[in-house]
Design an enzyme around this catalytic site. Sequence first.
Site, mmCIF file in Angstrom:
data_model
loop_
_atom_site.group_PDB
_atom_site.id
_atom_site.type_symbol
_atom_site.label_atom_id
_atom_site.label_comp_id
_atom_site.label_asym_id
_atom_site.label_seq_id
_atom_site.Cartn_x
_atom_site.Cartn_y
_atom_site.Cartn_z
ATOM 1 N N HIS A 220 -36.077 -20.349 95.794
ATOM 2 C CA HIS A 220 -34.731 -20.811 95.447
ATOM 3 C C HIS A 220 -34.767 -21.561 94.126
ATOM 4 O O HIS A 220 -35.851 -21.756 93.549
ATOM 5 C CB HIS A 220 -34.120 -21.665 96.575
ATOM 6 C CG HIS A 220 -34.779 -22.980 96.846
ATOM 7 N ND1 HIS A 220 -36.116 -23.117 97.151
ATOM 8 C CD2 HIS A 220 -34.284 -24.251 96.874
ATOM 9 C CE1 HIS A 220 -36.401 -24.386 97.370
ATOM 10 N NE2 HIS A 220 -35.306 -25.103 97.188
ATOM 11 N N ASP B 45 -37.942 -28.083 91.733
ATOM 12 C CA ASP B 45 -39.324 -28.296 92.206
ATOM 13 C C ASP B 45 -39.966 -27.013 92.728
ATOM 14 O O ASP B 45 -41.137 -27.016 93.109
ATOM 15 C CB ASP B 45 -39.384 -29.416 93.267
ATOM 16 C CG ASP B 45 -38.455 -29.203 94.448
ATOM 17 O OD1 ASP B 45 -37.431 -28.519 94.290
ATOM 18 O OD2 ASP B 45 -38.749 -29.740 95.534
#
Length: 304
Positions: free
Chosen positions: A62, A66
């Site tokens: 996604h 991070d």
Amino acid sequence: MSYTLQILGSNAAIAAHHRHQTSQVLTMMQVPFLIDCGEGTQARLKKFKVKSQRIDHIFISHLHGDHFYGLMGLISSMHLYGRKKELNIYGPPGLKEIIAIQLKYSQSSLNYKINLTEWTPGESELLYENVNLTVHSFPLDHRIDCSGFLFREKPKKRRIKKGLLEKDISPLKIIALKDGKDVLDDDGNVLLANDKYTMPPARSCSYAFCSDTKYTESILPYIKEVDLLYHEATFMEDMHDRAEATHHTTTKQAGEIAKKANVNKLLIGHFSTRYKELEPMLAETKSVFDKAELAIEGEVFSVE
Ligand SMILES: [Zn+2]
């Protein structure tokens, strides 16, 4: 078949406590697959002596930073190191545009071609296959579109029992037996009964990667009985409400899903920065599902 999984990073959000953001390398049948690419992934690859130019397939779960802020740097370095072969990236809708816009405004053109496959949110799709294995996406429940990935060895053929067949048996008959068929004579009579001469196939290996997600049993059909399940466990159980609000999972919930899926082993990761010590997280997971380990950076997990 066996495979190895090396953890390159397993911290949530930011780098802290000598831990870095999500990335890992799965090597299955000699093919290395990079899964997520948090900031600094190329430095982790170097540190752990993984040859980045050998990586031809990158899966992005996604678009939270991070999990992919290391991608552009890696793409750029591959170019600077003279890469010529194509790079295949499988990611969410929007990733193609993000890469294109960075190349556009830096007036860069790469020496090599990127094939970018954007998976369909909310669906499970076959993203990649070779003669040995398949990779499917499957939907997770996060704040933005997010996908897990299931790596699975293809079903194997039946095994021939040793010492029962004539030495000069034709290869075609062997193939038929391995395919589970009886060998027949010209009149259709059974010459070689399959169950007499063969054994069931060796089992096929599997690995499921569950990136950021709240606890959801909708993933059970995809992760059922895998050899190794990586599942995020961002918070401990006392932060249950926070996990719910941010679409993350707690340690106990990760254990719960592993137990319900009857997996062979669970790896937990995506640790919140609030936790310096991880052992209490593991202990809490193990109180639900004993065959659990921490996804510690640099460690290699093998499945035989
Ligand atoms: Zn996220």
